[in-house]
Design a protein around this motif. Structure first.
Motif, PDB file in Angstrom:
ATOM      1  N   GLU A  92       0.818  -1.201   0.000  1.00 42.80           N
ATOM      2  CA  GLU A  92       0.000   0.000   0.000  1.00 42.80           C
ATOM      3  C   GLU A  92       0.862   1.265   0.000  1.00 42.80           C
ATOM      4  O   GLU A  92       0.578   2.230  -0.720  1.00 42.80           O
ATOM      5  N   LEU A  93       1.921   1.269   0.800  1.00 41.25           N
ATOM      6  CA  LEU A  93       2.788   2.445   0.865  1.00 41.25           C
ATOM      7  C   LEU A  93       3.528   2.644  -0.459  1.00 41.25           C
ATOM      8  O   LEU A  93       3.628   3.766  -0.969  1.00 41.25           O
ATOM      9  N   SER A  94       4.024   1.557  -1.034  1.00 43.86           N
ATOM     10  CA  SER A  94       4.711   1.657  -2.322  1.00 43.86           C
ATOM     11  C   SER A  94       3.773   2.166  -3.413  1.00 43.86           C
ATOM     12  O   SER A  94       4.154   3.011  -4.236  1.00 43.86           O
ATOM     13  N   ALA A  95       2.531   1.677  -3.423  1.00 41.56           N
ATOM     14  CA  ALA A  95       1.562   2.113  -4.431  1.00 41.56           C
ATOM     15  C   ALA A  95       1.222   3.585  -4.260  1.00 41.56           C
ATOM     16  O   ALA A  95       1.073   4.319  -5.253  1.00 41.56           O
ATOM     17  N   LEU A  96       1.108   4.036  -3.020  1.00 38.84           N
ATOM     18  CA  LEU A  96       0.824   5.448  -2.768  1.00 38.84           C
ATOM     19  C   LEU A  96       1.947   6.324  -3.319  1.00 38.84           C
ATOM     20  O   LEU A  96       1.698   7.343  -3.979  1.00 38.84           O
ATOM     21  N   ILE A  97       3.189   5.930  -3.056  1.00 43.08           N
ATOM     22  CA  ILE A  97       4.332   6.703  -3.553  1.00 43.08           C
ATOM     23  C   ILE A  97       4.352   6.721  -5.080  1.00 43.08           C
ATOM     24  O   ILE A  97       4.580   7.762  -5.703  1.00 43.08           O
ATOM     25  N   ASP A  98       4.093   5.576  -5.701  1.00 39.07           N
ATOM     26  CA  ASP A  98       4.040   5.519  -7.168  1.00 39.07           C
ATOM     27  C   ASP A  98       2.975   6.481  -7.704  1.00 39.07           C
ATOM     28  O   ASP A  98       3.222   7.243  -8.649  1.00 39.07           O
ATOM     29  N   ASP A  99       1.802   6.438  -7.108  1.00 44.59           N
ATOM     30  CA  ASP A  99       0.710   7.304  -7.554  1.00 44.59           C
ATOM     31  C   ASP A  99       1.050   8.774  -7.348  1.00 44.59           C
ATOM     32  O   ASP A  99       0.724   9.627  -8.186  1.00 44.59           O
ATOM     33  N   MET A 100       1.705   9.084  -6.246  1.00 48.88           N
ATOM     34  CA  MET A 100       2.071  10.475  -5.977  1.00 48.88           C
ATOM     35  C   MET A 100       3.091  10.986  -6.988  1.00 48.88           C
ATOM     36  O   MET A 100       3.010  12.135  -7.428  1.00 48.88           O
ATOM     37  N   PHE A 101       4.028  10.142  -7.377  1.00 49.67           N
ATOM     38  CA  PHE A 101       5.008  10.559  -8.383  1.00 49.67           C
ATOM     39  C   PHE A 101       4.326  10.877  -9.713  1.00 49.67           C
ATOM     40  O   PHE A 101       4.627  11.901 -10.353  1.00 49.67           O
ATOM     41  N   LEU A 102       3.420  10.006 -10.149  1.00 50.19           N
ATOM     42  CA  LEU A 102       2.759  10.266 -11.422  1.00 50.19           C
ATOM     43  C   LEU A 102       1.847  11.487 -11.324  1.00 50.19           C
ATOM     44  O   LEU A 102       1.805  12.317 -12.239  1.00 50.19           O
ATOM     45  N   THR A 103       1.121  11.620 -10.229  1.00 52.03           N
ATOM     46  CA  THR A 103       0.241  12.772 -10.036  1.00 52.03           C
ATOM     47  C   THR A 103       1.042  14.067 -10.053  1.00 52.03           C
ATOM     48  O   THR A 103       0.635  15.061 -10.678  1.00 52.03           O
ATOM     49  N   MET A 104       2.198  14.063  -9.385  1.00 48.43           N
ATOM     50  CA  MET A 104       3.075  15.236  -9.385  1.00 48.43           C
ATOM     51  C   MET A 104       3.546  15.557 -10.795  1.00 48.43           C
ATOM     52  O   MET A 104       3.560  16.732 -11.206  1.00 48.43           O
ATOM     53  N   HIS A 105       3.922  14.532 -11.546  1.00 52.11           N
ATOM     54  CA  HIS A 105       4.416  14.740 -12.907  1.00 52.11           C
ATOM     55  C   HIS A 105       3.325  15.325 -13.797  1.00 52.11           C
ATOM     56  O   HIS A 105       3.568  16.283 -14.548  1.00 52.11           O
ATOM     57  N   VAL A 106       2.131  14.784 -13.713  1.00 47.93           N
ATOM     58  CA  VAL A 106       1.015  15.264 -14.539  1.00 47.93           C
ATOM     59  C   VAL A 106       0.681  16.715 -14.211  1.00 47.93           C
ATOM     60  O   VAL A 106       0.314  17.507 -15.083  1.00 47.93           O
ATOM     61  N   ALA A 107       0.836  17.091 -12.936  1.00 47.58           N
ATOM     62  CA  ALA A 107       0.505  18.450 -12.507  1.00 47.58           C
ATOM     63  C   ALA A 107       1.684  19.410 -12.639  1.00 47.58           C
ATOM     64  O   ALA A 107       1.584  20.560 -12.204  1.00 47.58           O
ATOM     65  N   ASP A 108       2.791  18.953 -13.232  1.00 45.09           N
ATOM     66  CA  ASP A 108       3.990  19.785 -13.398  1.00 45.09           C
ATOM     67  C   ASP A 108       4.497  20.299 -12.056  1.00 45.09           C
ATOM     68  O   ASP A 108       4.858  21.474 -11.915  1.00 45.09           O
TER      69      ASP A 108
END
Length: 220
Positions: A62-78
């Motif tokens: 769960e923690l690893s998935a959260l970090i993965d999602d946060m990285f992509l969300t950050m990238h999409v939002a510049d």
């Protein structure tokens, strides 16, 4: 935290991942390749106003998935940094992909961070523009110290010490503020805060549209 474009265009290829120097690193970090885009919370939502909880279980799916999602969300939002409560999760965790003033790209995550700032006698405050993914479209001048050290853990529970100068030091301070239930708006005068909120009202729809286009381009 949103990143200023002139910094993100640096030609310097140096990079530090989790504080360790590397010769090269992909534009889209491996975590983002694995992640899914989550909705970014907006100032005024309750989750952004309360202190986040300590992470007590490490090395979990769960923690690893959260970090993965946060990285992509950050990238999409510049973005240059993103705290967990900015995707609606009240845990003490942030991710970053941020340049400093010397052209070095810093990439990583930090769990349960504690921020160390220079002593007041040796502290140098820098006024610089700052934005926030949860205050879409607004930028204001915010004073921050030009150096910061963040101590915490990686997702597996290994201790980390991350040092930042210039713009990256600003990022560390900005994201740690989020985990205490504050945004950069709390550091502004009432007049400047109103100005920032007016900027957000005028520009947020355009920001959301750009994020949607980028997510679609990535097939997410």
């Amino acid at each position: 935290m949103s990143v200023r474009h002139e910094r993100s265009r640096s030609v310097d290829r140096r990079v530090r991942v989790q504080g360790r120097p590397l010769d090269a690193y992909p534009t889209l970090p491996p975590e983002a390749e694995r992640g899914s885009v989550r909705r970014v919370t907006v100032v005024g939502e309750e989750v952004l106003r309360r202190p986040c909880r300590e992470v007590t279980e490490f090395a979990t799916t769960e923690l690893s998935a959260l970090i993965d999602d946060m990285f992509l969300t950050m990238h999409v939002a510049d973005g240059a940094g993103l705290a967990a409560n900015q995707v609606g999760v009240d845990l003490r965790l942030f991710v970053y992909d941020c340049p400093d003033d010397y052209g070095v790209r810093h990439v990583g995550h930090l769990v349960n961070p504690v921020l160390d700032l220079p002593d007041p006698g040796s502290r140098r405050l820098i006024d610089d523009f700052e934005g926030c993914l949860s205050v879409p479209g607004a930028t204001m001048t915010v004073p921050r110290t030009d150096r910061a050290v963040a101590r915490g853990f990686d997702k597996d529970g290994n201790p980390l010490v991350i040092e930042g100068t210039g713009y990256f030091a600003r990022c560390l301070q900005h994201e740690t503020d989020h985990l205490t239930g504050h945004t950069y708006l709390d550091r502004l005068s009432k007049r400047d805060r109103k100005d920032a909120l007016r900027q957000m009202e005028d520009r947020r729809d355009d920001v959301f549209a750009r994020r949607a286009i980028k997510a679609a381009h990535l097939g997410r």
